[in-house]
Design a protein around this motif. Structure first.
Motif, PDB file in Angstrom:
ATOM      1  N   ALA A 107       1.894   1.535  -3.606  1.00 21.20           N
ATOM      2  CA  ALA A 107       0.815   1.807  -4.559  1.00 21.20           C
ATOM      3  C   ALA A 107       0.156   3.170  -4.338  1.00 21.20           C
ATOM      4  O   ALA A 107      -0.115   3.903  -5.294  1.00 21.20           O
ATOM      5  N   LYS A 108      -0.094   3.533  -3.074  1.00 16.98           N
ATOM      6  CA  LYS A 108      -0.840   4.748  -2.760  1.00 16.98           C
ATOM      7  C   LYS A 108       0.045   5.883  -2.263  1.00 16.98           C
ATOM      8  O   LYS A 108      -0.385   7.041  -2.255  1.00 16.98           O
ATOM      9  N   GLY A 109       1.244   5.541  -1.830  1.00 18.09           N
ATOM     10  CA  GLY A 109       2.097   6.532  -1.196  1.00 18.09           C
ATOM     11  C   GLY A 109       1.946   6.464   0.316  1.00 18.09           C
ATOM     12  O   GLY A 109       0.861   6.157   0.827  1.00 18.09           O
ATOM     13  N   TYR A 110       3.023   6.767   1.008  1.00 20.19           N
ATOM     14  CA  TYR A 110       3.011   6.670   2.473  1.00 20.19           C
ATOM     15  C   TYR A 110       1.970   7.611   3.079  1.00 20.19           C
ATOM     16  O   TYR A 110       1.180   7.219   3.945  1.00 20.19           O
TER      17      TYR A 110
ATOM     18  N   ASN B 157      -0.717   8.881   1.820  1.00 19.20           N
ATOM     19  CA  ASN B 157      -2.110   8.604   1.453  1.00 19.20           C
ATOM     20  C   ASN B 157      -2.628   7.273   1.993  1.00 19.20           C
ATOM     21  O   ASN B 157      -3.793   6.932   1.773  1.00 19.20           O
ATOM     22  N   THR B 158      -1.778   6.520   2.667  1.00 21.32           N
ATOM     23  CA  THR B 158      -2.183   5.231   3.216  1.00 21.32           C
ATOM     24  C   THR B 158      -2.512   5.383   4.691  1.00 21.32           C
ATOM     25  O   THR B 158      -1.734   5.976   5.446  1.00 21.32           O
TER      26      THR B 158
ATOM     27  N   LEU C 217       0.818  -1.211   0.000  1.00 20.47           N
ATOM     28  CA  LEU C 217       0.000   0.000   0.000  1.00 20.47           C
ATOM     29  C   LEU C 217       0.851   1.260   0.000  1.00 20.47           C
ATOM     30  O   LEU C 217       0.524   2.234  -0.686  1.00 20.47           O
TER      31      LEU C 217
ATOM     32  N   ASP D 113      -6.593   1.365   6.043  1.00 18.72           N
ATOM     33  CA  ASP D 113      -6.305   0.721   4.756  1.00 18.72           C
ATOM     34  C   ASP D 113      -5.490  -0.554   4.960  1.00 18.72           C
ATOM     35  O   ASP D 113      -5.776  -1.596   4.358  1.00 18.72           O
TER      36      ASP D 113
END
Length: 223
Positions: A52-55, A57-58, A49, A62
């Motif tokens: 995929a999403k960035g630190y 944004n996670t 995560l 999640d």
């Protein structure tokens, strides 16, 4: 080294890894093994995560959802996202520890061992480039909880460099610490300097670091 023993498993508080000890209480052993597997699953989902999403944004929610556990259960293992980063850094260092302790146990050539460690570092970074860059950036600061991972890496490299110097395969007129900085610089070049790092496969990274090592070692060989 502080260690907590739980029947069949021992938990090393420095490395944050569970180690199987054997024993007779199989029920307790299975329970502790389930805890170990849960912890590994949390770290695995965190790496995915964060990549995929960035630190930023996670969220903890999640990660808990991806690991198929409750948020409360996740907090039993990690207190925050920063603590998860520490766990990820520890897991990466454990791979290097095992490589040196087990995978290279029969290897006598110190330069061959040093090369293998450098190639493994680059290959590991290729899997989670942005996340590894974040960890490397944070562990430079002595105030960071991640600084210990950098210190341990320098210690491992220092041991291999000294061994190579003793074998007459690296220049002995240069301080070990300066040679360690050279090899750490190779890793930094791969991690921060290669613009296409995120598109490199692990095998490509190994070969590229191998070629850089060839050039550097040609100038550092004992004459």
């Amino acid at each position: 080294m502080e260690e907590t023993v739980c029947y069949n498993l021992s938990y090393n508080k420095k490395t944050r890894w569970w180690v199987w000890n054997g024993g007779k209480d199989m029920k307790q052993g299975r329970r502790e093994l389930n805890k170990l597997q849960c912890r590994d699953r949390i770290l695995k989902m965190s790496r995915r995560l964060f990549t995929a999403k960035g630190y930023g944004n996670t969220t903890i929610e999640d990660i808990a959802a991806a690991a198929e556990i409750s948020k409360a259960t996740l907090y039993n293992y990690f207190s925050s996202k920063e603590d998860l980063l520490q766990g990820i850094a520890d897991a990466a260092m454990e791979e290097i520890r095992l490589l040196v302790r087990e995978g290279l146990r029969e290897e006598k050539d110190a330069l061959a061992k040093l090369r293998r460690v450098m190639e493994t570092l680059a290959a590991d970074a290729a899997r989670y480039v942005a996340l590894t860059r974040r960890i490397f950036y944070l562990n430079v600061s002595p105030e960071s909880e991640l600084h210990g991972a950098r210190a341990e890496l320098l210690e491992i490299l220092g041991h291999l460099v000294r061994e190579a110097q003793e074998q007459g395969k690296l220049r002995r007129d240069l301080p070990t610490e300066e040679l360690v900085e050279v090899f750490l610089g190779i890793y930094l070049l791969a991690l921060m300097g290669w613009e296409d790092m995120e598109h490199c496969t692990e095998d490509v990274c190994r070969r590229r670091v191998g070629r850089v090592m060839d050039q550097v070692l040609a100038g550092l060989a004992e004459t």
